[in-house]
Design an enzyme around this catalytic site. Structure first.
Site, PDB file in Angstrom:
ATOM      1  N   SER A   1      29.861  12.222 -39.674  1.00  0.00           N
ATOM      2  CA  SER A   1      29.857  11.084 -38.876  1.00  0.00           C
ATOM      3  C   SER A   1      29.029  10.024 -39.526  1.00  0.00           C
ATOM      4  CB  SER A   1      29.370  11.150 -37.519  1.00  0.00           C
ATOM      5  OG  SER A   1      29.318  10.034 -36.668  1.00  0.00           O
TER       6      SER A   1
ATOM      7  N   TYR B   1      22.268  14.844 -32.399  1.00  0.00           N
ATOM      8  CA  TYR B   1      23.663  14.939 -33.020  1.00  0.00           C
ATOM      9  C   TYR B   1      23.377  14.199 -34.523  1.00  0.00           C
ATOM     10  CZ  TYR B   1      28.319  13.300 -33.760  1.00  0.00           C
ATOM     11  OH  TYR B   1      29.817  12.931 -34.215  1.00  0.00           O
TER      12      TYR B   1
ATOM     13  N   LYS C   1      24.338  16.117 -38.181  1.00  0.00           N
ATOM     14  CA  LYS C   1      25.285  15.374 -39.077  1.00  0.00           C
ATOM     15  C   LYS C   1      24.602  14.932 -40.466  1.00  0.00           C
ATOM     16  CE  LYS C   1      28.838  15.946 -36.495  1.00  0.00           C
ATOM     17  NZ  LYS C   1      29.979  16.615 -36.844  1.00  0.00           N
TER      18      LYS C   1
END
Length: 232
Positions: free
Chosen positions: A138, A154, A158
């Site tokens: 992402s 998160y 990533k």
């Protein structure tokens, strides 16, 4: 014929990857944590009994990774494409309620898991035709694009996946295995939400188009579903 293994294939992007791969004539191994509860995936298997195999695989459980690899080896002598799609994004996480268990579990699923899956399936990938590993990442993991707080687990997981992918690409360059990270866009899934502008089908078609065009010079790079290179 491309032989592909997909993690987290029971819903969202993973299920869309399975459907689009089958539409392209791929031989598909679709994995998830609870296959017996994956009704949409099981229905898809009924439609493509010769092309789709559903397997149990939890990216945080090395025993299930080993068992899935053995199951694939029983049916195919190689893999051409690994799509590390499984991922999580803790809801309602903010400074003040951070805890080690949530952060570490997110890292395990989003960063460590893809590496362990890639490592275990390397013998099959090395035997594949123009083998590729796609780690679904992402732009939220981009240090250059980070412009707000939050997203601790998160975003950082990533970012870790991006770095691990880069290292893996260098290690596998001599084996001819192409390794990239791909941002699928903001997609209408349980994670992306209904406000997202992209349908899963549009996203995965773009990702697979990018995958099919990858060459040796692309290994270690970061792409989006349009084939563009976002900042790291």
């Amino acid at each position: 014929m491309t032989r592909v293994l997909i993690t987290g294939a029971n819903r969202g992007l993973g299920l869309a990857f399975a459907k689009e791969s089958l539409a392209r004539g791929y031989r598909v191994f679709a994995t998830c944590r609870r296959p017996d509860e994956a009704d949409d995936l099981q229905a898809l298997r009924d439609d493509f009994p010769e092309k789709l195999t559903v397997l149990h695989l939890d990216v945080t459980d090395e025993g299930t990774i080993d068992a899935a690899a053995e199951a694939v080896q029983d049916q195919e002598d190689a893999l051409d494409l690994l799509i590390n799609n499984a991922g999580i994004n803790p809801e309602q996480e903010h400074l003040g309620n951070l805890d080690a268990e949530t952060i570490l579990h997110t890292y395990h699923v989003n960063a460590v898991g893809p590496m362990l899956v890639a490592q275990r399936f390397l013998p099959l990938l090395r035997a594949g035709d123009d083998p590729r590993i796609l780690n679904i990442s992402s732009t939220s993991g981009s240090l250059a694009r980070k412009s707000s707080g939050g997203g601790y687990s998160y975003c950082s997981s990533k970012a870790a996946l991006n770095m691990l992918t880069r290292a893996l690409a260098f290690d596998l360059e001599s084996d001819g295995v192409i390794v990239v990270v791909i941002h699928p866009g903001w997609v209408q899934t349980d994670m992306g939400g209904s406000a997202a502008p992209l349908e899963p089908t549009e996203s995965v078609r773009g990702v697979l188009d990018v995958a099919e065009e990858l060459g040796p010079s692309d290994t270690g790079l970061f792409y989006n579903y349009k084939g563009e290179q976002p900042p790291w």
